[in-house]
Design a protein around this motif. Structure first.
Motif, PDB file in Angstrom:
ATOM      1  N   GLN A  41      -8.449   5.868   1.874  1.00 58.31           N
ATOM      2  CA  GLN A  41      -7.402   4.872   2.051  1.00 58.31           C
ATOM      3  C   GLN A  41      -7.758   3.580   1.321  1.00 58.31           C
ATOM      4  O   GLN A  41      -8.843   3.041   1.497  1.00 58.31           O
ATOM      5  CB  GLN A  41      -7.215   4.603   3.542  1.00 58.31           C
ATOM      6  N   LEU A  42      -6.846   3.113   0.473  1.00 54.35           N
ATOM      7  CA  LEU A  42      -7.067   1.881  -0.291  1.00 54.35           C
ATOM      8  C   LEU A  42      -6.575   0.648   0.454  1.00 54.35           C
ATOM      9  O   LEU A  42      -7.117  -0.439   0.280  1.00 54.35           O
ATOM     10  CB  LEU A  42      -6.343   1.955  -1.636  1.00 54.35           C
ATOM     11  N   LEU A  43      -5.539   0.808   1.240  1.00 54.19           N
ATOM     12  CA  LEU A  43      -4.922  -0.324   1.927  1.00 54.19           C
ATOM     13  C   LEU A  43      -4.911  -0.089   3.422  1.00 54.19           C
ATOM     14  O   LEU A  43      -4.685   1.015   3.883  1.00 54.19           O
ATOM     15  CB  LEU A  43      -3.479  -0.506   1.462  1.00 54.19           C
ATOM     16  N   GLN A  44      -5.128  -1.148   4.155  1.00 53.68           N
ATOM     17  CA  GLN A  44      -4.951  -1.109   5.596  1.00 53.68           C
ATOM     18  C   GLN A  44      -3.608  -1.762   5.861  1.00 53.68           C
ATOM     19  O   GLN A  44      -3.439  -2.956   5.626  1.00 53.68           O
ATOM     20  CB  GLN A  44      -6.077  -1.853   6.297  1.00 53.68           C
ATOM     21  N   ARG A  45      -2.657  -0.968   6.289  1.00 49.97           N
ATOM     22  CA  ARG A  45      -1.309  -1.493   6.509  1.00 49.97           C
ATOM     23  C   ARG A  45      -1.252  -2.256   7.817  1.00 49.97           C
ATOM     24  O   ARG A  45      -1.721  -1.794   8.847  1.00 49.97           O
ATOM     25  CB  ARG A  45      -0.287  -0.356   6.531  1.00 49.97           C
ATOM     26  N   SER A  48       1.734  -7.806   9.111  1.00 48.46           N
ATOM     27  CA  SER A  48       1.741  -9.068   8.363  1.00 48.46           C
ATOM     28  C   SER A  48       1.430  -8.876   6.880  1.00 48.46           C
ATOM     29  O   SER A  48       1.314  -9.840   6.146  1.00 48.46           O
ATOM     30  CB  SER A  48       0.721 -10.032   8.980  1.00 48.46           C
ATOM     31  N   GLY A  49       1.291  -7.624   6.428  1.00 45.97           N
ATOM     32  CA  GLY A  49       1.003  -7.382   5.018  1.00 45.97           C
ATOM     33  C   GLY A  49      -0.072  -6.326   4.851  1.00 45.97           C
ATOM     34  O   GLY A  49      -0.466  -5.672   5.815  1.00 45.97           O
ATOM     35  N   SER A  50      -0.525  -6.161   3.640  1.00 43.74           N
ATOM     36  CA  SER A  50      -1.534  -5.150   3.335  1.00 43.74           C
ATOM     37  C   SER A  50      -2.872  -5.815   3.071  1.00 43.74           C
ATOM     38  O   SER A  50      -2.980  -6.676   2.213  1.00 43.74           O
ATOM     39  CB  SER A  50      -1.120  -4.343   2.105  1.00 43.74           C
ATOM     40  N   HIS A  54     -11.282  -6.008   2.740  1.00 41.26           N
ATOM     41  CA  HIS A  54     -12.254  -5.668   3.773  1.00 41.26           C
ATOM     42  C   HIS A  54     -12.273  -4.165   4.018  1.00 41.26           C
ATOM     43  O   HIS A  54     -13.329  -3.581   4.204  1.00 41.26           O
ATOM     44  CB  HIS A  54     -11.967  -6.430   5.061  1.00 41.26           C
ATOM     45  N   HIS A  55     -11.100  -3.556   4.015  1.00 39.26           N
ATOM     46  CA  HIS A  55     -11.022  -2.127   4.264  1.00 39.26           C
ATOM     47  C   HIS A  55     -11.740  -1.337   3.172  1.00 39.26           C
ATOM     48  O   HIS A  55     -12.542  -0.459   3.463  1.00 39.26           O
ATOM     49  CB  HIS A  55      -9.557  -1.687   4.364  1.00 39.26           C
ATOM     50  N   VAL A  56     -11.454  -1.636   1.923  1.00 39.74           N
ATOM     51  CA  VAL A  56     -12.076  -0.912   0.808  1.00 39.74           C
ATOM     52  C   VAL A  56     -13.572  -1.200   0.764  1.00 39.74           C
ATOM     53  O   VAL A  56     -14.373  -0.288   0.546  1.00 39.74           O
ATOM     54  CB  VAL A  56     -11.390  -1.248  -0.534  1.00 39.74           C
TER      55      VAL A  56
END
Length: 68
Positions: A41-45, A48-50, A54-56
């Motif tokens: 997963q590249l984005l943490q949905r 308030s946005g993507s 931090h996730h990557v």
């Protein structure tokens, strides 16, 4: 990649879709395809946005340490 670049710039799939003239569904499908190709997963949905950074970063650290 243009879609990902715009999502990262705007920090929002909705804003990126509007800027590129896409539907939100189209941007979302593009992101899911990229994530499938990357293998994670590249984005943490979020509402308030993507949030990507931090996730990557966490995911890459786990990958480098050998824990998934």
């Amino acid at each position: 990649m243009q879609e990902l670049t715009e999502v990262l710039r705007e920090k929002s799939m909705t804003a990126a879709a509007e800027k590129l003239g896409y539907t939100l569904s189209g941007i979302s499908r593009s992101m899911m395809t990229l994530e499938k190709e990357a293998g994670f997963q590249l984005l943490q949905r979020k509402k308030s946005g993507s949030d990507w950074q931090h996730h990557v970063t966490r995911r890459l650290r786990r990958s480098c340490s050998g824990t998934m």
